[in-house]
Write a protein that holds these residues in place. Structure first.
Motif, PDB file in Angstrom:
ATOM      1  N   TRP A   1     -61.900 -58.308  32.488  1.00 41.05           N
ATOM      2  CA  TRP A   1     -61.179 -57.078  32.187  1.00 41.05           C
ATOM      3  C   TRP A   1     -61.449 -56.607  30.757  1.00 41.05           C
ATOM      4  O   TRP A   1     -61.530 -55.401  30.508  1.00 41.05           O
ATOM      5  CB  TRP A   1     -59.670 -57.259  32.414  1.00 41.05           C
ATOM      6  N   GLN A   2     -61.632 -57.567  29.830  1.00 41.00           N
ATOM      7  CA  GLN A   2     -61.916 -57.169  28.450  1.00 41.00           C
ATOM      8  C   GLN A   2     -63.325 -56.610  28.335  1.00 41.00           C
ATOM      9  O   GLN A   2     -63.558 -55.667  27.566  1.00 41.00           O
ATOM     10  CB  GLN A   2     -61.719 -58.358  27.511  1.00 41.00           C
ATOM     11  N   GLN A   3     -64.265 -57.179  29.095  1.00 42.88           N
ATOM     12  CA  GLN A   3     -65.617 -56.637  29.097  1.00 42.88           C
ATOM     13  C   GLN A   3     -65.630 -55.236  29.706  1.00 42.88           C
ATOM     14  O   GLN A   3     -66.302 -54.325  29.192  1.00 42.88           O
ATOM     15  CB  GLN A   3     -66.551 -57.565  29.890  1.00 42.88           C
TER      16      GLN A   3
ATOM     17  N   VAL B   1     -59.261 -50.830  34.536  1.00 47.42           N
ATOM     18  CA  VAL B   1     -58.981 -52.093  33.848  1.00 47.42           C
ATOM     19  C   VAL B   1     -57.783 -52.783  34.483  1.00 47.42           C
ATOM     20  O   VAL B   1     -57.755 -54.012  34.624  1.00 47.42           O
ATOM     21  CB  VAL B   1     -58.741 -51.835  32.346  1.00 47.42           C
ATOM     22  N   ALA B   2     -56.780 -51.997  34.882  1.00 45.66           N
ATOM     23  CA  ALA B   2     -55.610 -52.583  35.535  1.00 45.66           C
ATOM     24  C   ALA B   2     -56.006 -53.249  36.851  1.00 45.66           C
ATOM     25  O   ALA B   2     -55.509 -54.334  37.184  1.00 45.66           O
ATOM     26  CB  ALA B   2     -54.549 -51.512  35.778  1.00 45.66           C
ATOM     27  N   ASP B   3     -56.894 -52.607  37.599  1.00 36.70           N
ATOM     28  CA  ASP B   3     -57.362 -53.218  38.842  1.00 36.70           C
ATOM     29  C   ASP B   3     -58.130 -54.496  38.560  1.00 36.70           C
ATOM     30  O   ASP B   3     -57.979 -55.487  39.277  1.00 36.70           O
ATOM     31  CB  ASP B   3     -58.246 -52.228  39.604  1.00 36.70           C
ATOM     32  N   SER B   4     -58.944 -54.460  37.520  1.00 39.99           N
ATOM     33  CA  SER B   4     -59.693 -55.655  37.158  1.00 39.99           C
ATOM     34  C   SER B   4     -58.767 -56.769  36.722  1.00 39.99           C
ATOM     35  O   SER B   4     -58.997 -57.934  37.000  1.00 39.99           O
ATOM     36  CB  SER B   4     -60.692 -55.322  36.044  1.00 39.99           C
ATOM     37  N   PHE B   5     -57.736 -56.435  36.041  1.00 39.31           N
ATOM     38  CA  PHE B   5     -56.759 -57.425  35.593  1.00 39.31           C
ATOM     39  C   PHE B   5     -55.855 -57.871  36.740  1.00 39.31           C
ATOM     40  O   PHE B   5     -55.164 -58.884  36.631  1.00 39.31           O
ATOM     41  CB  PHE B   5     -55.904 -56.824  34.474  1.00 39.31           C
TER      42      PHE B   5
ATOM     43  N   GLU C   1     -54.344 -50.138  22.442  1.00 39.36           N
ATOM     44  CA  GLU C   1     -53.092 -50.182  23.201  1.00 39.36           C
ATOM     45  C   GLU C   1     -53.301 -50.858  24.560  1.00 39.36           C
ATOM     46  O   GLU C   1     -52.479 -51.687  24.980  1.00 39.36           O
ATOM     47  CB  GLU C   1     -52.549 -48.766  23.399  1.00 39.36           C
ATOM     48  N   LEU C   2     -54.381 -50.495  25.246  1.00 41.36           N
ATOM     49  CA  LEU C   2     -54.665 -51.110  26.533  1.00 41.36           C
ATOM     50  C   LEU C   2     -54.921 -52.607  26.389  1.00 41.36           C
ATOM     51  O   LEU C   2     -54.414 -53.420  27.167  1.00 41.36           O
ATOM     52  CB  LEU C   2     -55.869 -50.432  27.179  1.00 41.36           C
ATOM     53  N   ARG C   3     -55.716 -52.968  25.384  1.00 41.46           N
ATOM     54  CA  ARG C   3     -56.002 -54.390  25.176  1.00 41.46           C
ATOM     55  C   ARG C   3     -54.726 -55.173  24.873  1.00 41.46           C
ATOM     56  O   ARG C   3     -54.494 -56.253  25.434  1.00 41.46           O
ATOM     57  CB  ARG C   3     -57.007 -54.555  24.028  1.00 41.46           C
ATOM     58  N   ASN C   4     -53.882 -54.626  24.009  1.00 41.17           N
ATOM     59  CA  ASN C   4     -52.643 -55.326  23.651  1.00 41.17           C
ATOM     60  C   ASN C   4     -51.704 -55.435  24.844  1.00 41.17           C
ATOM     61  O   ASN C   4     -51.017 -56.452  25.015  1.00 41.17           O
ATOM     62  CB  ASN C   4     -51.944 -54.597  22.502  1.00 41.17           C
ATOM     63  N   GLU C   5     -51.647 -54.363  25.666  1.00 38.01           N
ATOM     64  CA  GLU C   5     -50.771 -54.388  26.844  1.00 38.01           C
ATOM     65  C   GLU C   5     -51.178 -55.487  27.813  1.00 38.01           C
ATOM     66  O   GLU C   5     -50.349 -56.291  28.260  1.00 38.01           O
ATOM     67  CB  GLU C   5     -50.819 -53.019  27.530  1.00 38.01           C
ATOM     68  N   PHE C   6     -52.467 -55.554  28.137  1.00 36.63           N
ATOM     69  CA  PHE C   6     -52.915 -56.544  29.111  1.00 36.63           C
ATOM     70  C   PHE C   6     -52.920 -57.952  28.511  1.00 36.63           C
ATOM     71  O   PHE C   6     -52.656 -58.929  29.223  1.00 36.63           O
ATOM     72  CB  PHE C   6     -54.298 -56.164  29.640  1.00 36.63           C
ATOM     73  N   ARG C   7     -53.212 -58.104  27.255  1.00 34.26           N
ATOM     74  CA  ARG C   7     -53.141 -59.426  26.623  1.00 34.26           C
ATOM     75  C   ARG C   7     -51.706 -59.930  26.621  1.00 34.26           C
ATOM     76  O   ARG C   7     -51.472 -61.128  26.823  1.00 34.26           O
ATOM     77  CB  ARG C   7     -53.684 -59.362  25.199  1.00 34.26           C
ATOM     78  N   ALA C   8     -50.763 -59.038  26.380  1.00 41.21           N
ATOM     79  CA  ALA C   8     -49.356 -59.464  26.404  1.00 41.21           C
ATOM     80  C   ALA C   8     -48.982 -59.974  27.786  1.00 41.21           C
ATOM     81  O   ALA C   8     -48.268 -60.983  27.928  1.00 41.21           O
ATOM     82  CB  ALA C   8     -48.462 -58.295  26.003  1.00 41.21           C
ATOM     83  N   ARG C   9     -49.467 -59.302  28.833  1.00 38.97           N
ATOM     84  CA  ARG C   9     -49.185 -59.773  30.186  1.00 38.97           C
ATOM     85  C   ARG C   9     -49.858 -61.115  30.454  1.00 38.97           C
ATOM     86  O   ARG C   9     -49.280 -61.998  31.098  1.00 38.97           O
ATOM     87  CB  ARG C   9     -49.649 -58.738  31.209  1.00 38.97           C
ATOM     88  N   ALA C  10     -51.073 -61.286  29.979  1.00 35.23           N
ATOM     89  CA  ALA C  10     -51.767 -62.562  30.167  1.00 35.23           C
ATOM     90  C   ALA C  10     -51.035 -63.689  29.436  1.00 35.23           C
ATOM     91  O   ALA C  10     -50.931 -64.820  29.951  1.00 35.23           O
ATOM     92  CB  ALA C  10     -53.206 -62.448  29.667  1.00 35.23           C
ATOM     93  N   GLU C  11     -50.543 -63.408  28.241  1.00 36.82           N
ATOM     94  CA  GLU C  11     -49.786 -64.421  27.494  1.00 36.82           C
ATOM     95  C   GLU C  11     -48.501 -64.796  28.218  1.00 36.82           C
ATOM     96  O   GLU C  11     -48.099 -65.963  28.231  1.00 36.82           O
ATOM     97  CB  GLU C  11     -49.489 -63.902  26.085  1.00 36.82           C
ATOM     98  N   VAL C  12     -47.840 -63.794  28.829  1.00 35.67           N
ATOM     99  CA  VAL C  12     -46.630 -64.086  29.601  1.00 35.67           C
ATOM    100  C   VAL C  12     -46.970 -64.975  30.794  1.00 35.67           C
ATOM    101  O   VAL C  12     -46.254 -65.948  31.089  1.00 35.67           O
ATOM    102  CB  VAL C  12     -45.975 -62.775  30.075  1.00 35.67           C
TER     103      VAL C  12
END
Length: 640
Positions: free
Chosen positions: A376-378, A452-456, A583-594
């Motif tokens: 997703w980051q790529q 990106v959301a679909d990839s994540f 913003e997108l990177r921080n949003e999805f990283r926060a979800r991954a950390e959770v």
């Protein structure tokens, strides 16, 4: 200085920047800040019909605290904040003097917007909910302010002084009004705009940009005449940008033939395929009956109010509730995972080893999501690079096309005669081009977010905020250089040249006259005519040389003007895209950390449950049944 009250501090919901307490625009992204005084208490929604959703969010936040998950609590607290500060922009647009300000006053039931014949709306007025009536005017500042990209000064003003305030203000950027009005308490923000002046005007292009972020539009015309071609062109373009819209015919109390005009307007809308409701109204009658007998109101304003409440507010309530429910579902799933794993171990101790292995796979999966080379980051990185390239190419192409059109105009006229209007024309066309470029950016960035959301494999439920500045604001300070007359030949020099030219003819004809004096009677007029023709040719050649020099100078000035505008717009787009990527990177990283934290906690819960004695297992199992029931209760059906 007009009497007023200073506004309190405001956070930026776009980029998260902390702004000074008296700011209304974010100094980082230029986005208009949230109201200083929230129209509802903390945790209470602005939109009607969302009380259950707000209660679920608060219950979920408390459950997260009980389960010692502050990360999930912060996630829901952010959702609560978005819900409590939800604003629904309803933009009131139309040509000059069509009754837009009077209509806003009629909807509010009080005369807030100036409606004097000699005071036209020159800057947008934002009317939203406030605990008390207050207003603030924003002016374009001449001083440089590194903390405020828009470079605006502000002045508080009492609401009753607004007409005089607006009439005397020459550099007004916008006005913000807060009112304790029941209509606005539902989250509505009415935006009274200047007359659009057609699609090609600056105001028209700016209004088109505003509509892209609005929830609804009220298009205003009046009963003096049927819809004009520019109005229809603007309306058709606007309907493609805003999800909800109605068309209002005002001043039915003034024109007896208003029914005929309404029918003609309905035919125009039908012929154009515009699926929009047309409502005839009288703002004057509404305001009069509001002060005398509301039961006898025949103004037609009630139909607009019903539309605002049923279509705009309730539609927004469904969307906001859906986004909040997605966040609740995410939190419920994270809390349920640890509880379900612990329950399974207590019921089937022999499954402990297999369950821990599965949870460790979840930990590894979350760790891969956090790695910089994750899929997703790529995809986000590659997508942002492609988006930046495409948006920049689109802007360059539009500016090149505009440069070609400007070059054609310069080649067909004398810049000295129309240079005063050239900058205004270029200014309008640049705003149109920049607005179209911003539209492309918004569409592509939204598509990237979804990809990106679909990839994540997770839905963010977070609105995409680009923080783009208005094209007209970016052009402040970018001016077309004046055309100076080329050195050319002074008038006296050209007169001397003409005299010399005229003298050449007699000198040539002199020998002929000496041999045949009788020819003088005939050759005299011929020599004068020939001299006039040659002199006219000399003057014309001189004028053409000067026009050519002015055209070259005009082309250079236009090129510098367009280069500067391209640089300013390009920088704003690139800054906005980079901010969106973060913003997108921080949003999805926060979800991954959770998710990573949830998997670790689940493993710890399983290991701890596996070490309990039978009595403790039974007691713990009873406790988990109640805890699981409370978490599952968060999955309340969405508002419909």
């Amino acid at each position: 200085m007009y009497p007023g009250k200073t506004l309190l501090a405001r956070p930026c919901s776009g980029c998260g920047r902390d702004n000074p307490g008296d700011s209304s625009f974010c100094g980082g992204c230029g986005q208009r800040l949230l109201p200083a005084e929230p129209p509802a208490q903390a945790g209470e929604p602005l939109l009607t019909g969302l009380a259950e959703t707000a209660a679920d969010l608060e219950q979920g936040r408390r459950l997260a605290e009980q389960h010692e998950r502050p990360d999930l609590g912060r996630h829901l607290a952010d959702t609560q904040n978005r819900l409590a500060h939800q604003m629904l922009g309803v933009v009131v647009v139309g040509e000059y003097k069509r009754g837009k300000s009077s209509l806003v006053n009629a909807l509010l039931g009080s005369e807030i917007c100036p409606v004097d014949a000699d005071v036209a709306t020159t800057a947008p007025m934002f009317v939203r909910y406030g605990t008390q009536a207050q207003a603030t005017g924003y002016f374009r500042s001449e001083r440089a302010d590194p903390d405020n990209d828009l470079n605006l000064d502000q002045e508080p003003v009492a609401v009753e002084y607004l007409p005089d305030f607006i009439g005397e203000s020459k550099s007004l950027h916008s006005v913000e009004v807060g009112l304790p009005n029941e209509l606005l308490a539902g989250g509505l923000c009415l935006v009274d705009t200047p007359g659009v002046g057609g699609l090609e005007s600056s105001h028209g292009a700016m209004t088109m940009g505003v509509l892209s972020s609005a929830c609804a539009m009220i298009f205003v015309t009046d009963a003096s005449q049927e819809l004009t071609a520019p109005e229809m062109a603007f309306l058709q373009e606007a309907l493609d940008r805003v999800p909800l819209a109605i068309c209002v015919v005002t001043k039915t109390d003034i024109y007896p033939h208003w029914r005929t005009i309404v029918e003609l307007d309905r035919r125009h809308l039908a012929d154009a395929g515009a699926n929009v409701e047309l409502l005839p109204v009288s703002s004057f009658l509404r305001l009069r009956h509001a002060q005398t007998d509301p039961a006898e109101d025949e103004s037609g304003i009630g139909a607009i109010l019903n539309w605002l409440r049923s279509e705009v507010t309730e539609s927004a309530a469904v969307q906001v509730a859906a986004a909040a429910q997605r966040d609740l579902t995410f939190v419920r799933e994270q809390l349920s995972l640890a509880l379900a794993a612990e329950q399974q171990v207590l019921q089937e101790p022999e499954s402990t080893t297999k369950l821990i292995e599965e949870l460790q796979l979840n930990v590894q999966r979350a760790e891969r999501l956090l790695q910089s080379d994750s899929r997703w980051q790529q995809q986000l990185s590659d997508g942002m690079e492609d988006l930046i390239s495409d948006v920049r190419h689109d802007l360059d192409e539009r500016m090149r096309d505009l440069a070609d059109r400007a070059d054609d105009m310069i080649g067909q006229t004398d810049p000295e005669q129309n240079w005063d209007t050239m900058e205004a024309w270029l200014h309008r066309q640049i705003i149109v081009a920049a607005t179209a470029n911003h539209d492309l950016l918004l569409i592509r960035a939204t598509e990237l977010s979804a990809a990106v959301a679909d990839s994540f494999a997770a839905q963010s439920g977070t609105e995409l905020r680009l923080g783009l500045k208005a094209p007209s604001e970016l052009l402040r300070g970018v001016h077309l250089e004046p055309i100076e007359a080329p050195p050319g030949e002074p008038v006296i020099t050209r007169a001397v040249g003409l005299a010399r030219t005229a003298a050449v003819v007699p000198s040539v004809l002199g020998p002929v006259l000496l041999r045949a004096p009788e020819m003088a009677l005939f050759l005299g007029p011929i020599s004068l005519a020939l001299g006039a023709v040659i002199g006219k040719r000399v003057l014309r050649d001189s004028y053409e040389r000067q026009v050519h020099k002015r055209r070259e100078q005009a082309r250079e000035a236009c090129k510098r003007f367009l280069d500067e505008a391209t640089f300013v717009f390009g920088k704003d787009c690139m800054d906005s895209l980079r901010r969106t990527g973060r913003e997108l990177r921080n949003e999805f990283r926060a979800r991954a950390e959770v998710m990573h934290e949830t998997a670790h906690r689940a493993i710890a819960s399983v290991e701890k449950a596996n070490s309990l004695d039978p009595a403790q297992r039974s007691q713990r199992a009873d406790h988990l049944v109640g805890a699981r029931r409370a978490v599952d209760a968060l999955n309340r059906p969405q508002v419909s």
